[in-house]
Motif scaffolding. Structure first.
Motif, mmCIF file in Angstrom:
data_model
loop_
_atom_site.group_PDB
_atom_site.id
_atom_site.type_symbol
_atom_site.label_atom_id
_atom_site.label_comp_id
_atom_site.label_asym_id
_atom_site.label_seq_id
_atom_site.Cartn_x
_atom_site.Cartn_y
_atom_site.Cartn_z
ATOM 1 N N ALA A 81 0.826 -1.216 0.000
ATOM 2 C CA ALA A 81 0.000 0.000 0.000
ATOM 3 C C ALA A 81 0.858 1.264 0.000
ATOM 4 C CB ALA A 81 -0.933 -0.017 1.204
ATOM 5 N N GLN A 85 0.839 4.153 -2.885
ATOM 6 C CA GLN A 85 0.576 5.569 -2.562
ATOM 7 C C GLN A 85 1.691 6.451 -3.135
ATOM 8 O OE1 GLN A 85 -2.049 6.912 -1.425
ATOM 9 N NE2 GLN A 85 -3.071 5.700 0.134
ATOM 10 N N ARG A 89 1.526 9.573 -5.789
ATOM 11 C CA ARG A 89 2.139 10.900 -5.607
ATOM 12 C C ARG A 89 2.982 11.249 -6.826
ATOM 13 N NH1 ARG A 89 1.507 9.873 -0.024
ATOM 14 N NH2 ARG A 89 3.131 8.336 0.162
ATOM 15 N N ALA A 105 -8.518 -1.037 5.550
ATOM 16 C CA ALA A 105 -8.417 0.423 5.747
ATOM 17 C C ALA A 105 -7.335 0.995 4.827
ATOM 18 C CB ALA A 105 -8.100 0.728 7.197
ATOM 19 N N ASP A 106 -6.185 0.327 4.736
ATOM 20 C CA ASP A 106 -5.113 0.825 3.856
ATOM 21 C C ASP A 106 -5.543 0.746 2.391
ATOM 22 O OD1 ASP A 106 -3.576 1.304 6.046
ATOM 23 O OD2 ASP A 106 -2.200 -0.390 5.746
ATOM 24 N N ARG A 108 -8.587 0.951 1.277
ATOM 25 C CA ARG A 108 -9.583 2.019 1.075
ATOM 26 C C ARG A 108 -8.876 3.368 0.832
ATOM 27 N NH1 ARG A 108 -15.225 2.461 0.126
ATOM 28 N NH2 ARG A 108 -15.184 4.632 -0.366
ATOM 29 N N GLN A 109 -7.777 3.594 1.583
ATOM 30 C CA GLN A 109 -7.043 4.856 1.388
ATOM 31 C C GLN A 109 -6.440 4.946 -0.008
ATOM 32 O OE1 GLN A 109 -4.282 5.467 4.603
ATOM 33 N NE2 GLN A 109 -5.937 5.728 6.086
ATOM 34 N N VAL A 110 -6.008 3.806 -0.547
ATOM 35 C CA VAL A 110 -5.483 3.803 -1.919
ATOM 36 C C VAL A 110 -6.606 4.169 -2.895
ATOM 37 C CG1 VAL A 110 -4.603 2.333 -3.783
ATOM 38 C CG2 VAL A 110 -3.627 2.144 -1.484
ATOM 39 N N GLU A 112 -9.210 5.895 -2.334
ATOM 40 C CA GLU A 112 -9.561 7.318 -2.202
ATOM 41 C C GLU A 112 -8.480 8.222 -2.794
ATOM 42 O OE1 GLU A 112 -10.616 7.678 1.919
ATOM 43 O OE2 GLU A 112 -12.489 6.571 1.571
ATOM 44 N N ALA A 113 -7.218 7.877 -2.600
ATOM 45 C CA ALA A 113 -6.132 8.706 -3.153
ATOM 46 C C ALA A 113 -6.189 8.697 -4.682
ATOM 47 C CB ALA A 113 -4.781 8.185 -2.666
ATOM 48 N N GLU A 114 -6.511 7.543 -5.252
ATOM 49 C CA GLU A 114 -6.611 7.464 -6.720
ATOM 50 C C GLU A 114 -7.812 8.271 -7.210
ATOM 51 O OE1 GLU A 114 -8.061 3.885 -8.640
ATOM 52 O OE2 GLU A 114 -6.289 3.881 -9.933
ATOM 53 N N TYR A 307 -9.509 -3.660 -3.212
ATOM 54 C CA TYR A 307 -10.133 -3.277 -1.940
ATOM 55 C C TYR A 307 -11.261 -4.243 -1.591
ATOM 56 C CZ TYR A 307 -13.403 -0.668 1.033
ATOM 57 O OH TYR A 307 -14.282 -0.295 2.019
#
Ligand code: ISE
Length: 335
Positions: A81, A85, A89, A105-106, A108-110, A112-114, A307
């Motif tokens: 993950a 990320q 960036r 959770a990690d 999900r953050q990927v 959302e970042a995408e 995810y």
């Protein structure tokens, strides 16, 4: 003609080394531009076999290196993950081996970042989607000729896994393939899971649970059962059968020669997934290369699928621990 995609590879253990050689030898339109691995000897060996790319000693430097157009991540699961990320960036396309993360959770953050970038840059290496046997089963069911699917029956046997055989690790690392196969083959979501496990060999430590039975309830009035067995000894086998109202479709095994000898007729079984899924790995890399070149979406698994796999396997872990069925959230795709 499009320019060859310069790929940087993070992690050249078994899977990463296979991807490096496949890219170098079997995939047109891409080349290995840089490699990184913690193991210095291993990375030098991989470089020798894939066209002498730059050997870097820092994975983050590899991601940001201007000589690298796209990144392939095949490092240990727990690092996935954070590297994905970093690729986001750097705004670089990334093919991450499954699992996308080791927690939902990690993952999900990927997702959302995408989504915040409004560009689909993340692809996940769930290679069964490129296996001709699985594609044939999907196509047979999709014609509608067999009627409505009622039951998915999956078998996933490893001769021996090279990692910790606790149930939760097997569910996250191995069963992710099976739950993804269910979603993709049937185009249905998993709504509830119920998992039981046993220790297959008495010689294994007490906290080993290496044979797992998964029962899933799907969104389309369909059930699924999956055996995930990490220490089958005799070889590596995966199969997926879909039972429908008027017939069934099941993956065949890739067929090596039938050998007759000493009163027996036998066919070899692969010992590992690298051999069993070689055709799928090359097809996956070929399609990913094409998607990077053209900007068209990758035909395989997305960050969302990665995810979802973790959401489902997380519910499986909770079911295994509690001994009860556990519902799985079905939320909307973020992209
Ligand atoms: C491994 O990481 C894989 O991707 C294989 O396909 C799977 O069968 C195995 O269980 C995993 O550990």
């Amino acid at each position: 003609m499009s320019r060859s995609v310069a790929v940087g590879i993070i992690g050249v253990g078994g899977m990463g080394a296979r991807h490096a050689v496949n890219l170098h030898e079997h995939v047109g339109g891409a080349h290995v531009a840089a490699v990184y691995d913690l193991d210095v000897e291993r990375v030098q060996q991989a470089a020798i076999h894939c066209g002498s790319p730059a050997v870097l000693d820092d994975p983050l430097a590899l991601i940001h290196d201007p000589r690298v157009d796209a990144v392939l991540i095949a490092s240990p699961d727990a690092t996935h993950a954070a590297y994905v990320q970093e690729c986001l960036r750097a705004r670089k396309p990334v093919l991450c081996e499954k699992p996308l993360a080791t927690s939902k959770a990690d993952a999900r953050q990927v997702v959302e970042a995408e989504a915040a970038l409004d560009r689909q840059l993340v692809s996940v290496g769930l290679m069964r989607r490129f296996d001709p046997q699985h594609v044939a089963v999907r196509d047979a069911v999709a014609t509608g000729r067999l009627g409505r699917p009622i039951l998915f029956k999956g078998v996933h046997r490893n001769a021996a896994i090279p990692y910790d055989a606790r149930g939760e690790v097997i569910l996250t690392n191995s069963a992710g393939h099976d739950v993804d196969a269910v979603r993709w083959l049937l185009n249905q979501e998993v709504e509830e899971v119920f998992v039981r496990g046993v220790r297959s060999h008495r010689a294994f430590s007490d906290n080993t649970t290496d044979l797992l039975l998964l029962q899933l309830t799907l969104s389309g009035d369909c059930l699924a059962t999956i055996e995930v067995y990490a220490a089958a000894e005799y070889g590596y086998e995966v199969s997926a059968e879909i039972v429908c109202e008027r017939g069934t479709a099941i993956t065949g095994q890739p067929s090596p020669a039938i050998v007759r000898s000493a009163g027996a007729r036998s066919t070899a079984v692969s010992m590992d997934w690298l051999a069993r899924f070689q055709v799928a790995y090359v097809a996956e890399l070929t399609q990913w290369t094409r998607s990077v070149q053209t900007g068209e979406p990758f035909a395989g698994a997305s960050a969302w699928d990665g995810y979802r796999a973790l959401q489902i396997t997380d519910a499986c872990v909770r079911s295994l621990k509690s001994g009860r069925p556990v519902p799985v959230d079905v939320d909307e795709p973020a992209l």
